[in-house]
Design a protein around this motif. Structure first.
Motif, PDB file in Angstrom:
ATOM      1  N   HIS A 288       0.827  -1.208   0.000  1.00 33.10           N
ATOM      2  CA  HIS A 288       0.000   0.000   0.000  1.00 33.10           C
ATOM      3  C   HIS A 288       0.863   1.261   0.000  1.00 33.10           C
ATOM      4  CE1 HIS A 288      -3.467  -2.540   0.703  1.00 33.10           C
ATOM      5  NE2 HIS A 288      -4.255  -1.491   0.742  1.00 33.10           N
TER       6      HIS A 288
ATOM      7  N   THR B  39      -4.776   7.015  -0.127  1.00 30.71           N
ATOM      8  CA  THR B  39      -5.192   5.950   0.796  1.00 30.71           C
ATOM      9  C   THR B  39      -5.575   6.480   2.173  1.00 30.71           C
ATOM     10  OG1 THR B  39      -2.890   5.573   1.486  1.00 30.71           O
ATOM     11  CG2 THR B  39      -3.696   4.254  -0.349  1.00 30.71           C
TER      12      THR B  39
ATOM     13  N   PHE C 155      -6.845   0.280   5.442  1.00 33.53           N
ATOM     14  CA  PHE C 155      -5.476   0.746   5.656  1.00 33.53           C
ATOM     15  C   PHE C 155      -5.222   0.972   7.142  1.00 33.53           C
ATOM     16  CE2 PHE C 155      -2.388   4.190   6.148  1.00 33.53           C
ATOM     17  CZ  PHE C 155      -1.323   3.728   5.395  1.00 33.53           C
TER      18      PHE C 155
END
Length: 415
Positions: free
Chosen positions: A372, A381, A387
């Motif tokens: 990520h 994000t 996340f």
């Protein structure tokens, strides 16, 4: 809700145990809801806000191992609050910062409850798998218009499941995929068929999202998982098993891809999306041009420009989490974000191969978070719920590792 965190005495231990079980089940429900974000505020926000508030009243303990995560995320959001002061019109800015702060607190919450009871890791990932399978099936069925109204689970002819955006839907499926693959590679052969089916459903969901970031993330994470497992397991027999199963899984996925490409609709979109650089990436004020201009502009704006202001100045949003940190959270937010990601990944890397009950969860979360942080170069994000779940799981595992090491040191000093 752990025994250590609640001020009850021995006669109430049965009640404490029951309370802990109920709390763990509520956490699983919250994680499950993270896969259904068609509109905002989503059920996830409403449920988790209540759960975090209730847990804080009953006894949420923030240890020294989790405190740095809290400090960095709070400072990150202080940067976001400061950026509001330079906005001419606040519009949706305060709500954006409020959501950011809530998600930050959710990461701290997950870290604290994992440290309190390591067994919750298994429950969290099982709930994540269940959520991912359902939302992936919705995306797949929607893509092929399998029932009336199925198009609600697609966007621009791309599967999005129960999400607003295919670019969030695809990455959401990665950690559950790794969890199933890890179980497939390290578990019993008898349970393999169900795990294979699960892996294929999630892989097809990622593929039909037609998100280049999700495709790259999936490939990177799968290769990294196999590589780390080969490093960790020293026996030749086990390594051979991993190699055979990995090759078999790769073969099945290639076969599934070939079958999917027999549909003209799939083949045409696949051909378009596999171009490394799209027109909206390299054109005038395209993604990369916006990145260059945005970073230059951010160097002159210590407090940033405010949430969602960038898209009013350019054709689209930043599509770069590092640039987003500068524009929306200012220099303070950017510095905190860089420190947070660097600290998290370096600390997790050091504990990656240690033989602990929580090692598989740490490994899966580390690989996924690392991926990520890379795709963050081309995508935002900062409001992805999973996340922050990854951050929480990793810091919870690191806190468990810290407590484990302290116990070993204390035992060594004991006469």
């Amino acid at each position: 809700m752990s025994d250590a965190a609640l001020p009850y005495t021995a006669p109430f231990r049965p009640q404490l145990a029951a309370l802990g079980i109920i709390g763990s089940m509520l956490v699983a429900v919250g994680v499950f809801l993270s896969g259904f974000v068609i509109s905002e505020p989503a059920p996830y926000e409403l449920f988790m806000a209540g759960l975090i508030g209730l847990w804080a009243i009953v006894g949420l303990r923030i240890s020294r191992g989790v405190a740095p995560l809290l400090v960095l995320l709070v400072l990150f959001n202080v940067g976001g609050m400061l950026s509001l002061t330079v906005m001419k019109e606040l519009a949706g800015g305060p709500m954006y910062v409020a959501v950011s702060l809530f998600l930050a607190l959710s990461a701290v919450f997950f870290a604290a409850i994992v440290e309190a009871r390591a067994a919750r890791l298994e429950l969290i990932f099982k709930a994540w798998v269940a959520s991912a399978l359902i939302t992936s099936l919705l995306g797949i069925l929607g893509y092929f218009h399998a029932f009336p109204g199925a198009e609600a689970f697609t966007l621009y002819d791309r599967a999005k499941g129960a999400f607003q955006d295919p670019n969030v839907f695809g990455p959401f499926l990665i950690a559950p995929s790794l969890y199933l693959m890890h179980g497939l590679l390290s578990g019993r052969i008898l349970a393999a068929p169900l795990k294979v089916i699960g892996v294929l459903i999630l892989a097809l969901g990622v593929f039909l999202s037609f998100s280049r970031a999700a495709w790259g993330l999936y490939l990177f994470c799968v290769v990294a998982l196999v590589f780390i497992m080969l490093l960790k397991e020293r026996t030749g027999t086990f390594r051979l098993k991993i190699l055979i199963l990995s090759l078999s899984a790769a073969g099945l996925m290639i076969l599934a891809l070939i079958v999917a490409l027999q549909f003209d609709k799939v083949a045409d979109l696949f051909s378009s999306r596999t171009q490394l650089v799209q027109e909206y990436d390299s054109g005038h004020l395209g993604r990369f041009d916006r990145h260059r201009i945005g970073f230059l502009m951010a160097m002159e704006r210590p407090l940033g420009i405010g949430p969602m202001v960038f898209s009013t100045m350019f054709p689209e949003d930043e599509h770069n989490i590092y640039l987003k940190s500068l524009t929306t959270y200012g220099w303070l937010g950017f510095a905190c974000y860089i420190v947070l990601i660097g600290w998290t990944l370096s600390a997790a890397f050091k504990a990656l191969l240690r033989d602990r009950p929580w090692q598989p969860f740490l490994m899966i979360s580390f690989i996924t978070l690392l991926g990520h942080s890379v795709i963050g170069i081309v995508i935002d994000t900062d409001h992805w719920r999973h996340f922050y779940l990854l951050l929480g799981v990793l810091w919870g595992c690191l806190a468990l590792e810290r407590r484990h090491n302290r116990k070993i040191a204390a035992d060594a000093r004991a006469p």
